[in-house]
Design a protein around this motif. Structure first.
Motif, PDB file in Angstrom:
ATOM      1  N   ASP A 101       0.854  -1.183   0.000  1.00 37.39           N
ATOM      2  CA  ASP A 101       0.000   0.000   0.000  1.00 37.39           C
ATOM      3  C   ASP A 101       0.897   1.242   0.000  1.00 37.39           C
ATOM      4  O   ASP A 101       1.526   1.580   1.006  1.00 37.39           O
ATOM      5  N   ALA A 102       0.950   1.911  -1.139  1.00 43.29           N
ATOM      6  CA  ALA A 102       1.838   3.065  -1.285  1.00 43.29           C
ATOM      7  C   ALA A 102       1.441   4.209  -0.355  1.00 43.29           C
ATOM      8  O   ALA A 102       2.304   4.906   0.183  1.00 43.29           O
ATOM      9  N   ALA A 103       0.140   4.401  -0.146  1.00 45.72           N
ATOM     10  CA  ALA A 103      -0.315   5.483   0.746  1.00 45.72           C
ATOM     11  C   ALA A 103       0.127   5.221   2.181  1.00 45.72           C
ATOM     12  O   ALA A 103       0.573   6.134   2.884  1.00 45.72           O
ATOM     13  N   THR A 130       9.834   1.510  -6.040  1.00 50.63           N
ATOM     14  CA  THR A 130       9.789   0.178  -6.644  1.00 50.63           C
ATOM     15  C   THR A 130       8.363  -0.174  -7.046  1.00 50.63           C
ATOM     16  O   THR A 130       8.142  -0.727  -8.127  1.00 50.63           O
ATOM     17  N   LEU A 131       7.388   0.140  -6.179  1.00 46.72           N
ATOM     18  CA  LEU A 131       5.992  -0.145  -6.492  1.00 46.72           C
ATOM     19  C   LEU A 131       5.493   0.673  -7.682  1.00 46.72           C
ATOM     20  O   LEU A 131       4.737   0.174  -8.506  1.00 46.72           O
ATOM     21  N   CYS A 132       5.899   1.932  -7.760  1.00 45.01           N
ATOM     22  CA  CYS A 132       5.414   2.812  -8.826  1.00 45.01           C
ATOM     23  C   CYS A 132       6.092   2.512 -10.158  1.00 45.01           C
ATOM     24  O   CYS A 132       5.501   2.736 -11.206  1.00 45.01           O
ATOM     25  N   GLY A 133       7.314   2.049 -10.105  1.00 49.89           N
ATOM     26  CA  GLY A 133       8.039   1.767 -11.346  1.00 49.89           C
ATOM     27  C   GLY A 133       8.432   3.057 -12.047  1.00 49.89           C
ATOM     28  O   GLY A 133       8.865   4.018 -11.428  1.00 49.89           O
ATOM     29  N   ALA A 134       8.256   3.089 -13.357  1.00 50.05           N
ATOM     30  CA  ALA A 134       8.679   4.243 -14.159  1.00 50.05           C
ATOM     31  C   ALA A 134       7.653   5.368 -14.144  1.00 50.05           C
ATOM     32  O   ALA A 134       7.988   6.513 -14.440  1.00 50.05           O
ATOM     33  N   LYS A 135       6.403   5.056 -13.803  1.00 48.99           N
ATOM     34  CA  LYS A 135       5.372   6.098 -13.833  1.00 48.99           C
ATOM     35  C   LYS A 135       5.496   7.020 -12.616  1.00 48.99           C
ATOM     36  O   LYS A 135       5.933   6.602 -11.546  1.00 48.99           O
ATOM     37  N   PRO A 136       5.101   8.289 -12.768  1.00 45.83           N
ATOM     38  CA  PRO A 136       5.176   9.211 -11.627  1.00 45.83           C
ATOM     39  C   PRO A 136       4.197   8.803 -10.526  1.00 45.83           C
ATOM     40  O   PRO A 136       3.119   8.305 -10.785  1.00 45.83           O
ATOM     41  N   CYS A 137       4.631   9.041  -9.307  1.00 44.05           N
ATOM     42  CA  CYS A 137       3.847   8.593  -8.157  1.00 44.05           C
ATOM     43  C   CYS A 137       3.760   9.736  -7.143  1.00 44.05           C
ATOM     44  O   CYS A 137       4.786  10.232  -6.674  1.00 44.05           O
ATOM     45  N   GLY A 138       2.532  10.131  -6.813  1.00 45.00           N
ATOM     46  CA  GLY A 138       2.330  11.246  -5.890  1.00 45.00           C
ATOM     47  C   GLY A 138       2.840  10.954  -4.489  1.00 45.00           C
ATOM     48  O   GLY A 138       3.383  11.831  -3.815  1.00 45.00           O
ATOM     49  N   GLU A 139       2.685   9.685  -4.047  1.00 46.51           N
ATOM     50  CA  GLU A 139       3.160   9.314  -2.716  1.00 46.51           C
ATOM     51  C   GLU A 139       4.676   9.467  -2.616  1.00 46.51           C
ATOM     52  O   GLU A 139       5.200   9.945  -1.613  1.00 46.51           O
ATOM     53  N   ALA A 140       5.382   9.072  -3.677  1.00 53.09           N
ATOM     54  CA  ALA A 140       6.849   9.185  -3.675  1.00 53.09           C
ATOM     55  C   ALA A 140       7.268  10.647  -3.643  1.00 53.09           C
ATOM     56  O   ALA A 140       8.211  11.019  -2.936  1.00 53.09           O
ATOM     57  N   THR A 141       6.563  11.477  -4.385  1.00 53.46           N
ATOM     58  CA  THR A 141       6.886  12.906  -4.418  1.00 53.46           C
ATOM     59  C   THR A 141       6.677  13.546  -3.052  1.00 53.46           C
ATOM     60  O   THR A 141       7.519  14.319  -2.584  1.00 53.46           O
TER      61      THR A 141
END
Length: 173
Positions: A101-103, A130-141
């Motif tokens: 769960d990224a959140a 790692t979970l998001c891969g190449a696509k942008p991810c708001g949680e990572a940001t």
């Protein structure tokens, strides 16, 4: 005759396994009463009643311990109350239910930063990437921004201040 006892045993095993599997609910079906309590807790939290929201969310987790959303909201309420340790524990409960769960990983990372554990927050950021891969991810940001900002001054001060021997009162005999 030799095969009759073996076939009866296999039939009983098949019946008992199928019965136990049929009695279990899938993980994606959360008790509606628990979800209703979560909705009431969201309303209480929006109204500023954090203790009421906390009580409702704890009730929701009792009704259905697999309600990951309730644990995540409990963690967010704990962060609003400046209780990062409690928040980390609730995020850990949510991650026990769904480790990817990224959140929950991002929220736990932000709580870790609040507590001053930036290196562990970086581990959560790596998992999210790692979970998001190449696509942008708001949680990572969001987590990367929290890590870049660093822990609050109070967390840094608590970690860096060690009691000096001169500051301790002398022992009484």
């Amino acid at each position: 005759m030799r095969f009759t006892s073996v076939s009866v045993a296999l039939a009983l095993t098949a019946v008992s396994i199928s019965t136990s599997l049929h009695g279990q609910r899938p993980d994606d079906q959360i008790d509606p009463r628990s979800m209703a309590l979560v909705e009431r807790a969201k309303a209480a939290r929006a109204a500023g009643n954090l203790s009421g929201a906390n009580d409702l969310l704890e009730s929701a987790t009792v009704v259905d311990p697999r309600n990951r959303q309730a644990f995540i909201l409990l963690a967010e309420v704990a962060r609003q109350q400046d209780l990062p340790g409690k928040s980390i524990r609730f995020y850990r409960e949510a991650l026990t239910i769904e480790p990817n769960d990224a959140a929950a990983l991002a929220g736990q990372g932000q709580a870790l930063v609040d507590k001053g554990a930036v290196s562990r927050a970086r581990e959560n950021l790596a998992k999210i990437k790692t979970l998001c891969g190449a696509k942008p991810c708001g949680e990572a940001t969001q987590l990367a921004a929290a890590i870049a900002k660093g822990p609050p001054v109070t967390a840094t001060a608590q970690q860096s201040v060690a009691p000096s021997p001169a500051a301790t009162p002398p022992a009484k005999n």
